[in-house]
Design a protein around this motif. Structure first.
Motif, PDB file in Angstrom:
ATOM      1  N   GLY A  23       5.549  -3.295   7.747  1.00  0.00           N
ATOM      2  CA  GLY A  23       5.130  -3.355   9.143  1.00  0.00           C
ATOM      3  C   GLY A  23       6.136  -4.084  10.014  1.00  0.00           C
ATOM      4  O   GLY A  23       6.425  -3.665  11.145  1.00  0.00           O
ATOM      5  N   LEU A  24       6.693  -5.191   9.485  1.00  0.00           N
ATOM      6  CA  LEU A  24       7.710  -5.923  10.232  1.00  0.00           C
ATOM      7  C   LEU A  24       8.959  -5.058  10.438  1.00  0.00           C
ATOM      8  O   LEU A  24       9.514  -5.008  11.554  1.00  0.00           O
ATOM      9  CB  LEU A  24       8.081  -7.218   9.499  1.00  0.00           C
ATOM     10  CG  LEU A  24       7.061  -8.360   9.588  1.00  0.00           C
ATOM     11  CD1 LEU A  24       7.467  -9.506   8.660  1.00  0.00           C
ATOM     12  CD2 LEU A  24       6.951  -8.854  11.030  1.00  0.00           C
ATOM     13  N   THR A  49       0.592  -7.278   1.139  1.00  0.00           N
ATOM     14  CA  THR A  49       1.948  -7.847   1.163  1.00  0.00           C
ATOM     15  C   THR A  49       2.978  -6.793   1.543  1.00  0.00           C
ATOM     16  O   THR A  49       3.853  -7.032   2.403  1.00  0.00           O
ATOM     17  CB  THR A  49       2.297  -8.438  -0.209  1.00  0.00           C
ATOM     18  OG1 THR A  49       1.313  -9.403  -0.578  1.00  0.00           O
ATOM     19  CG2 THR A  49       3.665  -9.094  -0.181  1.00  0.00           C
ATOM     20  N   ASN A  50       2.883  -5.615   0.900  1.00  0.00           N
ATOM     21  CA  ASN A  50       3.812  -4.531   1.242  1.00  0.00           C
ATOM     22  C   ASN A  50       3.639  -4.102   2.691  1.00  0.00           C
ATOM     23  O   ASN A  50       4.608  -3.775   3.382  1.00  0.00           O
ATOM     24  CB  ASN A  50       3.597  -3.341   0.314  1.00  0.00           C
ATOM     25  CG  ASN A  50       4.105  -3.590  -1.089  1.00  0.00           C
ATOM     26  OD1 ASN A  50       4.960  -4.451  -1.311  1.00  0.00           O
ATOM     27  ND2 ASN A  50       3.590  -2.850  -2.056  1.00  0.00           N
ATOM     28  N   LEU A  92      -1.766   0.521   4.934  1.00  0.00           N
ATOM     29  CA  LEU A  92      -1.394   0.222   3.553  1.00  0.00           C
ATOM     30  C   LEU A  92      -2.503  -0.528   2.825  1.00  0.00           C
ATOM     31  O   LEU A  92      -2.673  -0.370   1.610  1.00  0.00           O
ATOM     32  CB  LEU A  92      -0.079  -0.569   3.502  1.00  0.00           C
ATOM     33  CG  LEU A  92       1.158   0.314   3.196  1.00  0.00           C
ATOM     34  CD1 LEU A  92       1.406   1.304   4.322  1.00  0.00           C
ATOM     35  CD2 LEU A  92       2.394  -0.544   2.965  1.00  0.00           C
ATOM     36  N   CYS A  93      -3.260  -1.332   3.564  1.00  0.00           N
ATOM     37  CA  CYS A  93      -4.437  -1.971   2.951  1.00  0.00           C
ATOM     38  C   CYS A  93      -5.501  -0.923   2.613  1.00  0.00           C
ATOM     39  O   CYS A  93      -6.111  -0.961   1.538  1.00  0.00           O
ATOM     40  CB  CYS A  93      -5.011  -3.025   3.898  1.00  0.00           C
ATOM     41  SG  CYS A  93      -3.988  -4.496   4.094  1.00  0.00           S
ATOM     42  N   GLY A 132       2.625   8.645   6.515  1.00  0.00           N
ATOM     43  CA  GLY A 132       3.489   8.812   5.349  1.00  0.00           C
ATOM     44  C   GLY A 132       3.545   7.572   4.485  1.00  0.00           C
ATOM     45  O   GLY A 132       3.462   7.653   3.253  1.00  0.00           O
ATOM     46  N   MET A 133       3.682   6.392   5.097  1.00  0.00           N
ATOM     47  CA  MET A 133       3.733   5.155   4.329  1.00  0.00           C
ATOM     48  C   MET A 133       2.408   4.898   3.625  1.00  0.00           C
ATOM     49  O   MET A 133       2.368   4.433   2.482  1.00  0.00           O
ATOM     50  CB  MET A 133       4.071   3.980   5.247  1.00  0.00           C
ATOM     51  CG  MET A 133       5.496   3.996   5.797  1.00  0.00           C
ATOM     52  SD  MET A 133       6.755   4.146   4.505  1.00  0.00           S
ATOM     53  CE  MET A 133       6.352   2.763   3.455  1.00  0.00           C
ATOM     54  N   GLY A 134       1.305   5.215   4.294  1.00  0.00           N
ATOM     55  CA  GLY A 134      -0.003   5.050   3.648  1.00  0.00           C
ATOM     56  C   GLY A 134      -0.160   5.955   2.451  1.00  0.00           C
ATOM     57  O   GLY A 134      -0.653   5.533   1.394  1.00  0.00           O
ATOM     58  N   GLY A 135       0.270   7.211   2.598  1.00  0.00           N
ATOM     59  CA  GLY A 135       0.164   8.151   1.481  1.00  0.00           C
ATOM     60  C   GLY A 135       1.003   7.738   0.293  1.00  0.00           C
ATOM     61  O   GLY A 135       0.544   7.783  -0.859  1.00  0.00           O
ATOM     62  N   ASN A 136       2.245   7.308   0.549  1.00  0.00           N
ATOM     63  CA  ASN A 136       3.127   6.891  -0.554  1.00  0.00           C
ATOM     64  C   ASN A 136       2.597   5.649  -1.262  1.00  0.00           C
ATOM     65  O   ASN A 136       2.593   5.565  -2.497  1.00  0.00           O
ATOM     66  CB  ASN A 136       4.541   6.627  -0.020  1.00  0.00           C
ATOM     67  CG  ASN A 136       5.229   7.897   0.428  1.00  0.00           C
ATOM     68  OD1 ASN A 136       4.900   8.979  -0.031  1.00  0.00           O
ATOM     69  ND2 ASN A 136       6.181   7.766   1.328  1.00  0.00           N
ATOM     70  N   SER A 137       2.170   4.662  -0.485  1.00  0.00           N
ATOM     71  CA  SER A 137       1.638   3.435  -1.081  1.00  0.00           C
ATOM     72  C   SER A 137       0.364   3.705  -1.874  1.00  0.00           C
ATOM     73  O   SER A 137       0.176   3.174  -2.978  1.00  0.00           O
ATOM     74  CB  SER A 137       1.363   2.406   0.020  1.00  0.00           C
ATOM     75  OG  SER A 137       0.801   1.232  -0.520  1.00  0.00           O
ATOM     76  N   GLY A 138      -0.494   4.549  -1.314  1.00  0.00           N
ATOM     77  CA  GLY A 138      -1.734   4.876  -2.017  1.00  0.00           C
ATOM     78  C   GLY A 138      -1.493   5.608  -3.318  1.00  0.00           C
ATOM     79  O   GLY A 138      -2.190   5.380  -4.310  1.00  0.00           O
ATOM     80  N   THR A 139      -0.495   6.493  -3.338  1.00  0.00           N
ATOM     81  CA  THR A 139      -0.160   7.221  -4.562  1.00  0.00           C
ATOM     82  C   THR A 139       0.315   6.276  -5.658  1.00  0.00           C
ATOM     83  O   THR A 139       0.003   6.453  -6.833  1.00  0.00           O
ATOM     84  CB  THR A 139       0.916   8.282  -4.275  1.00  0.00           C
ATOM     85  OG1 THR A 139       0.417   9.205  -3.300  1.00  0.00           O
ATOM     86  CG2 THR A 139       1.279   9.050  -5.536  1.00  0.00           C
ATOM     87  N   GLN A 140       1.078   5.250  -5.279  1.00  0.00           N
ATOM     88  CA  GLN A 140       1.504   4.253  -6.264  1.00  0.00           C
ATOM     89  C   GLN A 140       0.297   3.560  -6.888  1.00  0.00           C
ATOM     90  O   GLN A 140       0.199   3.417  -8.117  1.00  0.00           O
ATOM     91  CB  GLN A 140       2.423   3.225  -5.598  1.00  0.00           C
ATOM     92  CG  GLN A 140       3.777   3.787  -5.184  1.00  0.00           C
ATOM     93  CD  GLN A 140       4.628   2.759  -4.461  1.00  0.00           C
ATOM     94  OE1 GLN A 140       4.100   1.814  -3.865  1.00  0.00           O
ATOM     95  NE2 GLN A 140       5.937   2.925  -4.506  1.00  0.00           N
TER      96      GLN A 140
END
Length: 475
Positions: A392-393, A386-387, A420-421, A346-354
């Motif tokens: 991740g932390l 960076t995100n 996210l990368c 989910g985080m990968g999909g949201n970040s990639g969409t941005q």
């Protein structure tokens, strides 16, 4: 949108006072009132309401009504001489449905009441046989003008320009120019600049109305004009025209042919329509939708337009499922992994969409060129990294505190950073790859990106788990 408030109730029968005007506070109320009046056959009362509304407001209301009722209102609007202006405000996908069955003589009158560029847009929506019937009714000069506009490609300056423009000969004096302006009549309704041409109609420059009024009456226009005007070629793309008008803050731009002869004018209202269409197209394409798919399209039509892309999406989703299937035994043994997998994907999909949205916008506006592609991709990767570290932390600490296992926090944190990368690289490069193959960068990008982030996210998370857990003795 128009404000209206129902002042008087009426039954579904014929209105007692057909001259009364019904005011309502919201379009939804007006739609309900018009719906009842149509069923009651109260045409006079409908006319009284529509006469008070702007064509753009009427067009908005028509989008909420069933097509048969919209056609009935168009006939009433025709008698009010507001039908043509209303139709020109409708979404292109609705025009054909509403005009279906309208008599050719009425359609011809629509055409006569509209600017040529708007008339050509409407005629393009008609089937060939209906188009021929309308053209046969029009005068030969009107037909030639419309055929010239219809000959241009849909996405070029020629298709959206108005061939009715006002220009002055460069050898006129200021006094003669003022007299020409007074005699221009309707042509001055859309005049923002005075274009100056030579004897061959070649565009030489522009002169402002203020300069004409303040200059001595005997001065020749060629001595007062501003040379090197901003102009566009008739075969230039409409998106490029919009970019030029926005760049130079113009209200209108002249259109010239290959010999720089003035053949039309594009005004800012036409460009606004282009920008809106481009925004709609981009939004639809990112969701893998066809522009013809509208809210009130028939279910069969919507299914036919959506099913192919959903089928492709299903096939790509299978890749993610197969990836998870490779680690079935691991998930069975460590059930906590199943709870964390959706977070990574989910985080990968949201970040990639941005990233995808920023890149597509940059390509559309011409901000991304061949010289700065690497810089754009590097920037997005840095943002993704960076995100990823920050999220991740947070994710690692959450997993550790929730399940009480430090290794689960490490797995989730690393997987989020990596995904996210990957999302940043995918969101930045997928539109570039599609453009390289001369495809629309927005076309289906979200499907490919989602597949990428899901597959890599699951593989990274579960792959790390398969390597780390045996080493630390968890399994």
């Amino acid at each position: 949108m128009v404000s209206v408030k129902e002042k008087k109730r009426f039954s579904t029968g014929r209105a007692r006072n057909p001259e009364a005007f019904v005011e309502v506070t919201r379009p939804e109320q007006l739609v309900k009132i018009l719906h009842r009046l149509i069923r009651a056959g109260a045409d006079r009362r409908i006319s009284a309401i529509l006469a008070r509304l702007h064509p753009a407001d009427i067009a908005h209301i028509l989008t909420f009504l069933p097509i048969p009722e919209s056609r009935q209102l168009i006939r009433i609007l025709f008698r009010l001489r507001k039908a043509a202006a209303t139709i020109s405000e409708l979404p292109s996908g609705m025009v054909h449905e509403i005009l279906e069955g309208i008599e050719p003589d009425i359609m011809a009158e629509f055409v006569r009441r509209l600017p040529p560029d708007d008339a050509a847009d409407i005629l393009q929506e008609l089937p060939p046989d209906e188009l021929r019937a309308v053209l046969q009714i029009l005068h030969i000069d009107e037909v030639n003008e419309l055929k010239a506009l219809l000959a241009y490609s849909d996405d070029t300056a020629g298709a959206i320009m108005n061939p009715d423009f006002f220009a002055l000969d460069s050898q006129l004096t200021v006094d003669e120019a003022i007299q020409k302006i007074r005699d221009a009549g309707d042509l001055l309704e859309s005049v923002f600049y005075i274009y100056v041409v030579d004897e061959t109609n070649r565009l030489l420059g522009t002169v402002s109305m203020r300069e004409i009024l303040l200059a001595p009456g005997t001065r020749i226009l060629s001595d007062a004009l501003r040379t090197n005007p901003v102009m566009v070629r008739v075969d230039m793309s409409e998106d490029k025209v919009a970019e030029i008008i926005a760049k130079y803050d113009l209200l209108a731009v002249p259109v010239v042919d290959e010999r720089e002869q003035l053949i039309g004018v594009i005004t800012v209202d036409d460009v606004i329509d282009v920008i809106q269409d481009a925004a709609t197209e981009g939004l639809y394409r990112m969701a893998a939708l066809d522009e013809e798919d509208r809210v009130f399209s028939s279910p069969a039509r919507s299914v036919a337009l959506r099913l192919p892309w959903l089928s492709l999406n299903f096939l790509t989703a299978l890749l993610a499922a197969l990836t998870v299937g490779l680690f079935e035994d691991l998930i069975t043994e460590v059930v906590a992994l199943a709870a964390m997998m959706p977070i990574v994907a989910g985080m990968g999909g949201n970040s990639g969409t941005q990233t995808l949205t920023v890149m597509i916008r940059g390509l559309a506006l011409g901000e991304i060129r061949s010289l700065n592609v690497r810089k754009a991709v590097a920037k997005e990767f840095a943002v993704g990294l960076t995100n990823g570290i920050c999220i991740g932390l947070m994710g690692g600490i959450f997993a550790w505190l929730w399940k009480g296992e430090w290794w689960l926090g490490v797995l989730l944190g690393i997987a989020i950073v990596v995904n996210l990368c990957i999302a940043a690289l995918g969101g930045a490069t997928i539109p570039l790859i599609l453009r390289r193959f001369k495809l629309d960068p927005a076309l289906g990008s979200s499907i490919f990106l989602t597949t990428l982030t899901d597959v890599f996210g699951f593989f990274c998370f579960l792959g790390l788990a398969a390597w780390l857990l045996p080493l630390i003795g968890v399994i």
